[in-house]
Design a protein around this motif. Structure first.
Motif, PDB file in Angstrom:
ATOM      1  N   ASP A  54       0.713  -1.376   0.349  1.00 40.97           N
ATOM      2  CA  ASP A  54       0.221  -0.023  -0.149  1.00 40.97           C
ATOM      3  C   ASP A  54       1.096   0.962  -0.088  1.00 40.97           C
ATOM      4  OD1 ASP A  54       1.192  -0.602   2.454  1.00 40.97           O
ATOM      5  OD2 ASP A  54      -0.614  -0.035   3.525  1.00 40.97           O
ATOM      6  N   VAL A  55       1.881   1.306   1.012  1.00 39.42           N
ATOM      7  CA  VAL A  55       2.874   2.764   0.629  1.00 39.42           C
ATOM      8  C   VAL A  55       3.993   2.756  -0.673  1.00 39.42           C
ATOM      9  CG1 VAL A  55       5.074   3.440   1.727  1.00 39.42           C
ATOM     10  CG2 VAL A  55       3.062   1.743   3.486  1.00 39.42           C
ATOM     11  N   VAL A  56       4.058   1.476  -1.427  1.00 41.85           N
ATOM     12  CA  VAL A  56       4.719   1.885  -2.613  1.00 41.85           C
ATOM     13  C   VAL A  56       3.649   2.211  -3.425  1.00 41.85           C
ATOM     14  CG1 VAL A  56       5.714   0.550  -4.173  1.00 41.85           C
ATOM     15  CG2 VAL A  56       6.165  -0.486  -2.302  1.00 41.85           C
ATOM     16  N   TYR A 279       8.227  -7.103 -10.796  1.00 40.28           N
ATOM     17  CA  TYR A 279       6.926  -6.561 -11.070  1.00 40.28           C
ATOM     18  C   TYR A 279       7.407  -4.595 -10.446  1.00 40.28           C
ATOM     19  CZ  TYR A 279       2.393  -4.220 -11.944  1.00 40.28           C
ATOM     20  OH  TYR A 279       1.410  -3.755 -12.204  1.00 40.28           O
ATOM     21  N   ILE A 280       7.413  -4.470  -9.316  1.00 43.19           N
ATOM     22  CA  ILE A 280       7.853  -3.003  -8.833  1.00 43.19           C
ATOM     23  C   ILE A 280       8.533  -1.961  -9.619  1.00 43.19           C
ATOM     24  CG2 ILE A 280       8.508  -2.188  -6.750  1.00 43.19           C
ATOM     25  CD1 ILE A 280       7.274  -4.320  -5.044  1.00 43.19           C
ATOM     26  N   PRO A 281       9.949  -2.509  -9.772  1.00 42.71           N
ATOM     27  CA  PRO A 281      10.647  -1.365 -10.256  1.00 42.71           C
ATOM     28  C   PRO A 281      10.141  -0.632 -11.874  1.00 42.71           C
ATOM     29  CG  PRO A 281      11.895  -3.317  -9.434  1.00 42.71           C
ATOM     30  CD  PRO A 281      10.284  -3.729  -9.810  1.00 42.71           C
ATOM     31  N   HIS A 282       9.507  -2.250 -12.554  1.00 40.62           N
ATOM     32  CA  HIS A 282       9.325  -1.353 -13.522  1.00 40.62           C
ATOM     33  C   HIS A 282       7.389  -0.689 -13.184  1.00 40.62           C
ATOM     34  CE1 HIS A 282      11.504  -3.451 -15.642  1.00 40.62           C
ATOM     35  NE2 HIS A 282      11.354  -4.406 -14.657  1.00 40.62           N
ATOM     36  N   ALA A 283       6.806  -0.854 -12.715  1.00 38.77           N
ATOM     37  CA  ALA A 283       5.380  -0.613 -12.378  1.00 38.77           C
ATOM     38  C   ALA A 283       5.134   0.579 -11.552  1.00 38.77           C
ATOM     39  CB  ALA A 283       4.640  -1.469 -11.954  1.00 38.77           C
ATOM     40  N   TYR A 284       6.140   1.286 -10.717  1.00 38.58           N
ATOM     41  CA  TYR A 284       5.966   1.571  -9.759  1.00 38.58           C
ATOM     42  C   TYR A 284       7.483   2.896  -9.006  1.00 38.58           C
ATOM     43  CZ  TYR A 284       2.001  -0.437  -8.113  1.00 38.58           C
ATOM     44  OH  TYR A 284       0.933  -1.215  -7.852  1.00 38.58           O
ATOM     45  N   TRP A 285       8.403   2.541  -9.951  1.00 34.16           N
ATOM     46  CA  TRP A 285      10.069   3.563  -9.809  1.00 34.16           C
ATOM     47  C   TRP A 285      10.366   4.244 -11.187  1.00 34.16           C
ATOM     48  CZ3 TRP A 285      13.591  -0.584  -7.619  1.00 34.16           C
ATOM     49  CH2 TRP A 285      13.092  -0.898  -6.907  1.00 34.16           C
ATOM     50  N   PRO A 286       9.656   5.266 -11.047  1.00 32.95           N
ATOM     51  CA  PRO A 286      10.609   6.310 -12.201  1.00 32.95           C
ATOM     52  C   PRO A 286      12.054   5.333 -12.005  1.00 32.95           C
ATOM     53  CG  PRO A 286      11.207   7.453 -10.193  1.00 32.95           C
ATOM     54  CD  PRO A 286      10.783   6.149  -9.686  1.00 32.95           C
ATOM     55  N   GLU A 287      12.817   6.041 -13.607  1.00 30.52           N
ATOM     56  CA  GLU A 287      14.157   6.151 -13.921  1.00 30.52           C
ATOM     57  C   GLU A 287      15.067   7.114 -13.423  1.00 30.52           C
ATOM     58  OE1 GLU A 287      14.761   5.089 -18.040  1.00 30.52           O
ATOM     59  OE2 GLU A 287      13.396   3.401 -18.053  1.00 30.52           O
ATOM     60  N   GLY A 288      16.819   6.304 -12.376  1.00 32.14           N
ATOM     61  CA  GLY A 288      17.416   6.971 -11.865  1.00 32.14           C
ATOM     62  C   GLY A 288      18.649   6.532 -11.718  1.00 32.14           C
ATOM     63  N   ASP A 289      19.229   4.904 -11.774  1.00 31.27           N
ATOM     64  CA  ASP A 289      19.927   4.690 -10.867  1.00 31.27           C
ATOM     65  C   ASP A 289      21.199   4.498 -12.038  1.00 31.27           C
ATOM     66  OD1 ASP A 289      19.109   2.605 -12.350  1.00 31.27           O
ATOM     67  OD2 ASP A 289      18.595   1.060 -10.744  1.00 31.27           O
ATOM     68  N   SER A 290      20.827   5.004 -13.216  1.00 27.72           N
ATOM     69  CA  SER A 290      22.172   4.923 -13.779  1.00 27.72           C
ATOM     70  C   SER A 290      23.116   5.025 -13.498  1.00 27.72           C
ATOM     71  CB  SER A 290      21.375   5.122 -15.350  1.00 27.72           C
ATOM     72  OG  SER A 290      21.418   6.825 -14.960  1.00 27.72           O
TER      73      SER A 290
END
Length: 383
Positions: A54-56, A279-290
């Motif tokens: 729920d927090v994610v 699933y979570i990285p693709h569905a909920y995270w913006p790109e930014g760890d490059s």
């Protein structure tokens, strides 16, 4: 220096609190660094928190609202502007942790009692979200489901056609067709925490038995599951050999027994099935760890199975030739295992679980986490 952190719930601390503590304590030691926190979840229950999904979800969709659901209690969230919903059944409907008023033993349901109850409410939730305009629904299933009616209630409610173990292949085929029609305007993404130790629906009853179900109940359940799976396989076969024919779902897949067979039912209806950590990285995270120079994965406990999210992070770290560090409250990862998993560092808040009660108390987790992060900053920080 840039640090990418996957922050998940620890006992008594939600993912957001864990992330905030990590960022605060690291920057207190190394204020010039850039600490990028992404909120995650391994999809399993954490003491005094739940799954943390729920927090994610709210971190990605801050305007979402919780739709109160009782009898049974469950977590349903919806963002009307994004047209995205989330249903977390693992949070309240995981077996055997679900309380049942008429079968209480020492505060928890008797493990010998088999899962029971209708899954019809899930169809009601999905239907309401679609009526509200949802175009995508994230449904998280527990590996062992408290309301394991093999999806009969779900299919009957969604299709509007009565169906059950006594239905014929043609009856069930009509039900599946009607249910698919209800889902045409919405994509369903199903996630789960981990494969059943014995793959497919045939391993479902044995998984229950391993978790404490009375063997006689498990044996009876296995008979019902076998008949159900045979019927589902026949009914889901598309007799028309056309370009629009759906690919056949393998009933022996490692996920099909998840959620008391609901994962298989939903796959037949066209849902996507994913490990929650992938699933979570693709569905909920913006790109930014490059450009991250250090990756840290924070989670509560790790048993015999390695979370998919940890594997995802390690793979990303290897791509960038950056070190990967694991931080848990407690785990069973041995020193030799850490290297095999691709980890360069491994830290635990507790040396062993179940020792002094005051050490294990969730009240102490924030302080223990803060001290460990300070140690991490001293060890892994560089200029």
């Amino acid at each position: 220096m840039k640090i990418a952190v996957v922050a998940q719930a620890l006992a008594g601390c939600g993912p957001d609190e864990v992330g905030a503590i990590f960022q605060r304590e690291w920057l207190a030691r190394r204020p010039q660094d850039d600490v990028e926190v992404q909120l995650g979840s391994d999809g399993v229950l954490v003491d005094d928190v739940g799954t943390g999904l729920d927090v994610v979800f709210r971190s990605r969709y801050p305007d979402s609202v919780e739709m109160v659901r009782e009898r049974p209690e469950r977590a349903v969230h919806y963002d009307v502007s994004a047209k995205v919903g989330m249903i977390d059944l693992a949070c309240n409907r995981t077996w055997p942790q679900v309380e049942q008023a008429n079968e209480m033993v020492g505060g928890w349901v008797d493990h010998a009692v088999p899962p029971h109850g209708s899954s019809a409410y899930l169809a009601e939730d999905i239907r309401e979200l679609i009526e509200r305009g949802a175009r995508r629904i994230h449904l998280h299933l527990p590996r062992l489901f408290a309301d394991s009616d093999l999806g009969w209630g779900f299919l009957a409610e969604l299709s509007g056609i009565a169906v059950g173990q006594q239905s014929t292949v043609d009856d069930l085929r009509a039900v599946l067709s009607a249910a698919r029609q209800r889902l045409l305007t919405c994509r369903i993404d199903v996630t789960y925490a981990g494969d059943l130790s014995l793959s497919g629906v045939n391993g479902m009853a044995r998984a229950w038995a391993s978790a404490g179900m009375d063997p006689l109940h498990a044996q009876e359940a296995e008979k019902d599951i076998g008949a159900w799976s045979a019927l589902m396989v026949k009914a889901s076969q598309n007799e028309e050999n056309t370009l629009l024919a759906r690919p056949q779902v393998d009933v022996r897949s490692v996920y099909t027994g998840v959620g008391g067979g609901l994962a298989y039912v939903l796959a037949v209806l066209g849902a996507g099935i994913f490990h929650v950590g992938s699933y979570i990285p693709h569905a909920y995270w913006p790109e930014g760890d490059s450009e991250a120079e250090l990756f840290v994965y924070v989670t509560d406990t790790i048993g015999l199975e390695v979370p998919a999210g940890l594997n995802e992070m390690v793979a990303r770290a290897e791509e960038l030739a950056a070190p990967a560090v694991l931080l848990t409250r407690y785990d069973q990862v041995r020193r030799g295992d850490a290297r095999r998993l691709g980890l360069d560092g491994h830290y635990q808040l507790l040396n062993r679980l179940g020792t002094a009660a005051q050490d294990n108390s969730p009240i102490n987790i924030p302080q223990q986490l803060a001290q460990t992060v300070q140690k991490l900053a001293q060890t892994w920080g560089w200029d």
